[in-house]
Design a protein around this motif. Structure first.
Motif, PDB file in Angstrom:
ATOM      1  N   ALA A 123       0.818  -1.212   0.000  1.00 12.81           N
ATOM      2  CA  ALA A 123       0.000   0.000   0.000  1.00 12.81           C
ATOM      3  C   ALA A 123       0.851   1.261   0.000  1.00 12.81           C
ATOM      4  O   ALA A 123       0.375   2.335  -0.387  1.00 12.81           O
ATOM      5  CB  ALA A 123      -0.935  -0.009   1.211  1.00 12.81           C
ATOM      6  N   VAL A 124       2.111   1.134   0.422  1.00  9.50           N
ATOM      7  CA  VAL A 124       3.023   2.282   0.432  1.00  9.50           C
ATOM      8  C   VAL A 124       3.873   2.330  -0.832  1.00  9.50           C
ATOM      9  O   VAL A 124       4.079   3.398  -1.417  1.00  9.50           O
ATOM     10  CB  VAL A 124       3.929   2.240   1.683  1.00  9.50           C
ATOM     11  N   VAL A 125       4.350   1.161  -1.279  1.00  9.04           N
ATOM     12  CA  VAL A 125       5.309   1.112  -2.380  1.00  9.04           C
ATOM     13  C   VAL A 125       4.722   1.640  -3.681  1.00  9.04           C
ATOM     14  O   VAL A 125       5.283   2.543  -4.321  1.00  9.04           O
ATOM     15  CB  VAL A 125       5.821  -0.335  -2.580  1.00  9.04           C
ATOM     16  N   PHE A 126       3.568   1.108  -4.109  1.00 14.14           N
ATOM     17  CA  PHE A 126       3.047   1.457  -5.433  1.00 14.14           C
ATOM     18  C   PHE A 126       2.540   2.896  -5.520  1.00 14.14           C
ATOM     19  O   PHE A 126       2.924   3.622  -6.451  1.00 14.14           O
ATOM     20  CB  PHE A 126       1.973   0.454  -5.843  1.00 14.14           C
ATOM     21  N   PRO A 127       1.712   3.366  -4.571  1.00 16.76           N
ATOM     22  CA  PRO A 127       1.365   4.789  -4.623  1.00 16.76           C
ATOM     23  C   PRO A 127       2.581   5.691  -4.437  1.00 16.76           C
ATOM     24  O   PRO A 127       2.675   6.752  -5.061  1.00 16.76           O
ATOM     25  CB  PRO A 127       0.368   4.970  -3.469  1.00 16.76           C
ATOM     26  N   GLY A 128       3.544   5.246  -3.587  1.00 17.33           N
ATOM     27  CA  GLY A 128       4.749   6.042  -3.380  1.00 17.33           C
ATOM     28  C   GLY A 128       5.570   6.192  -4.646  1.00 17.33           C
ATOM     29  O   GLY A 128       6.045   7.287  -4.975  1.00 17.33           O
ATOM     30  N   LEU A 129       5.744   5.095  -5.376  1.00 20.34           N
ATOM     31  CA  LEU A 129       6.466   5.169  -6.652  1.00 20.34           C
ATOM     32  C   LEU A 129       5.736   6.064  -7.645  1.00 20.34           C
ATOM     33  O   LEU A 129       6.360   6.861  -8.361  1.00 20.34           O
ATOM     34  CB  LEU A 129       6.618   3.759  -7.239  1.00 20.34           C
ATOM     35  N   PHE A 130       4.422   5.946  -7.680  1.00 19.56           N
ATOM     36  CA  PHE A 130       3.633   6.744  -8.625  1.00 19.56           C
ATOM     37  C   PHE A 130       3.803   8.238  -8.357  1.00 19.56           C
ATOM     38  O   PHE A 130       4.079   9.019  -9.280  1.00 19.56           O
ATOM     39  CB  PHE A 130       2.159   6.339  -8.517  1.00 19.56           C
ATOM     40  N   PHE A 131       3.656   8.638  -7.115  1.00 20.57           N
ATOM     41  CA  PHE A 131       3.783  10.054  -6.793  1.00 20.57           C
ATOM     42  C   PHE A 131       5.231  10.534  -6.913  1.00 20.57           C
ATOM     43  O   PHE A 131       5.476  11.705  -7.236  1.00 20.57           O
ATOM     44  CB  PHE A 131       3.235  10.329  -5.394  1.00 20.57           C
ATOM     45  N   ALA A 132       6.188   9.644  -6.674  1.00 27.36           N
ATOM     46  CA  ALA A 132       7.596  10.018  -6.875  1.00 27.36           C
ATOM     47  C   ALA A 132       7.877  10.294  -8.348  1.00 27.36           C
ATOM     48  O   ALA A 132       8.536  11.289  -8.697  1.00 27.36           O
ATOM     49  CB  ALA A 132       8.502   8.911  -6.354  1.00 27.36           C
ATOM     50  N   PHE A 133       7.384   9.427  -9.229  1.00 31.39           N
ATOM     51  CA  PHE A 133       7.556   9.653 -10.667  1.00 31.39           C
ATOM     52  C   PHE A 133       6.857  10.937 -11.104  1.00 31.39           C
ATOM     53  O   PHE A 133       7.349  11.654 -11.984  1.00 31.39           O
ATOM     54  CB  PHE A 133       7.018   8.460 -11.453  1.00 31.39           C
ATOM     55  N   ARG A 134       5.711  11.231 -10.510  1.00 37.15           N
ATOM     56  CA  ARG A 134       4.990  12.467 -10.879  1.00 37.15           C
ATOM     57  C   ARG A 134       5.768  13.710 -10.491  1.00 37.15           C
ATOM     58  O   ARG A 134       5.602  14.778 -11.107  1.00 37.15           O
ATOM     59  CB  ARG A 134       3.617  12.491 -10.208  1.00 37.15           C
ATOM     60  N   LYS A 135       6.600  13.604  -9.466  1.00 40.28           N
ATOM     61  CA  LYS A 135       7.425  14.735  -9.061  1.00 40.28           C
ATOM     62  C   LYS A 135       8.716  14.823  -9.875  1.00 40.28           C
ATOM     63  O   LYS A 135       9.193  15.914 -10.204  1.00 40.28           O
ATOM     64  CB  LYS A 135       7.773  14.618  -7.564  1.00 40.28           C
ATOM     65  N   ILE A 136       9.281  13.670 -10.234  1.00 38.03           N
ATOM     66  CA  ILE A 136      10.591  13.647 -10.896  1.00 38.03           C
ATOM     67  C   ILE A 136      10.465  13.931 -12.388  1.00 38.03           C
ATOM     68  O   ILE A 136      11.258  14.719 -12.953  1.00 38.03           O
ATOM     69  CB  ILE A 136      11.273  12.281 -10.672  1.00 38.03           C
ATOM     70  N   LEU A 137       9.505  13.323 -13.051  1.00 41.18           N
ATOM     71  CA  LEU A 137       9.395  13.436 -14.507  1.00 41.18           C
ATOM     72  C   LEU A 137       9.237  14.875 -15.002  1.00 41.18           C
ATOM     73  O   LEU A 137       9.877  15.256 -15.996  1.00 41.18           O
ATOM     74  CB  LEU A 137       8.233  12.578 -15.010  1.00 41.18           C
ATOM     75  N   PRO A 138       8.410  15.730 -14.356  1.00 46.88           N
ATOM     76  CA  PRO A 138       8.313  17.113 -14.850  1.00 46.88           C
ATOM     77  C   PRO A 138       9.623  17.885 -14.747  1.00 46.88           C
ATOM     78  O   PRO A 138       9.849  18.826 -15.519  1.00 46.88           O
ATOM     79  CB  PRO A 138       7.242  17.738 -13.947  1.00 46.88           C
TER      80      PRO A 138
END
Length: 250
Positions: free
Chosen positions: A12-27
């Motif tokens: 529950a932490v890993v997958f949403p955490g990765l998603f929001f991390a990518f949303r911050k890094i990619l832009p």
């Protein structure tokens, strides 16, 4: 059980955490990307990571269970498939919704200025099969794999839901159709079969008969599991007999 809950919390932490991390890094890396591009790529990256983890887990399970292919079990089969699968499927529905929302938001659609029940309803209608696939995995296929947790309240609740939905959607549907037909033409329910062609009644009977048979089997299996859960303890011989009996009925 506590270790399983830890794995569940981890997922529950890993997958949403990765998603929001990518949303911050990619832009920061791709400054010309729109919000829709960032959300879509973030979702695909997390899906790729999950696919790589699932492939690795599958390879470990297959390579480890090389003796008795019928009875051999590996802890990854339960820990990863169930306790990592549940949070991933739940997260993925949310990620798919965000991807759908931003795809229409950047196009200037009036209904997509902000999140609302209308945007959620539009997402479910447009991506119905994908949403149904995820919900089916969460509510049907994943609980089916909980063979070692048949005494838990979650398994019993799922079994009750299966019986109820099976009866309503596969058995009660037929008298309901006949009732609606009679209501439309102003005739009582018992007279409806006599107003329909013989081919229609025979066709409905042929479809209904196996549904009733399968429902009876489900009820018998549920009753056996209920009796086993009420018994204080079972010997290895009794367990073996129960498994053999279950396999025959299946």
């Amino acid at each position: 059980m506590s270790r399983m809950l830890q794995v569940l919390a981890c997922g529950a932490v890993v997958f949403p955490g990765l998603f929001f991390a990518f949303r911050k890094i990619l832009p920061c890396v791709f400054k010309h990307w729109s919000d829709a591009d960032v959300v879509l790529v973030s979702e695909r990256l997390v899906s790729s990571i999950h696919a790589a983890m699932a492939t690795t887990a599958g390879a470990v399970v297959v390579s480890s269970c090389c003796g008795n292919v019928i009875n051999d079990r590996h802890w990854l089969a339960t820990y990863f498939v169930i306790w990592y699968g549940v949070p991933y499927m739940t997260y993925d529905i949310f990620a798919m919704y965000l991807s759908h929302y931003y795809r229409f938001h950047i196009k200037g659609h009036e209904d997509y200025k902000q999140h609302s029940l209308r945007t959620i309803n539009s997402f479910v209608r447009k991506e119905f099969l994908l949403v149904l696939h995820h919900i089916a995995l969460l509510t049907i296929l994943l609980p089916v794999t909980l063979l070692s947790l048949q005494d838990s309240w979650l398994h019993k609740l799922n079994g009750g839901m299966v019986l109820f939905t099976f009866f309503m959607c596969r058995i009660a549907l037929f008298p309901f159709m006949y009732w609606m037909y009679g209501r439309h033409y102003g005739i009582p329910l018992y007279s409806v079969p006599f107003h329909l062609p013989l081919s229609a009644n025979l066709g409905n009977s042929c479809i209904l008969a196996p549904q009733v048979y399968w429902f009876v089997l489900l009820c018998r299996k549920g009753y056996r599991l209920y009796q086993r859960s009420r018994s204080p303890a079972s010997s290895p011989t009794a367990d073996t007999a129960a498994v053999t009996d279950s396999s025959k009925d299946d």
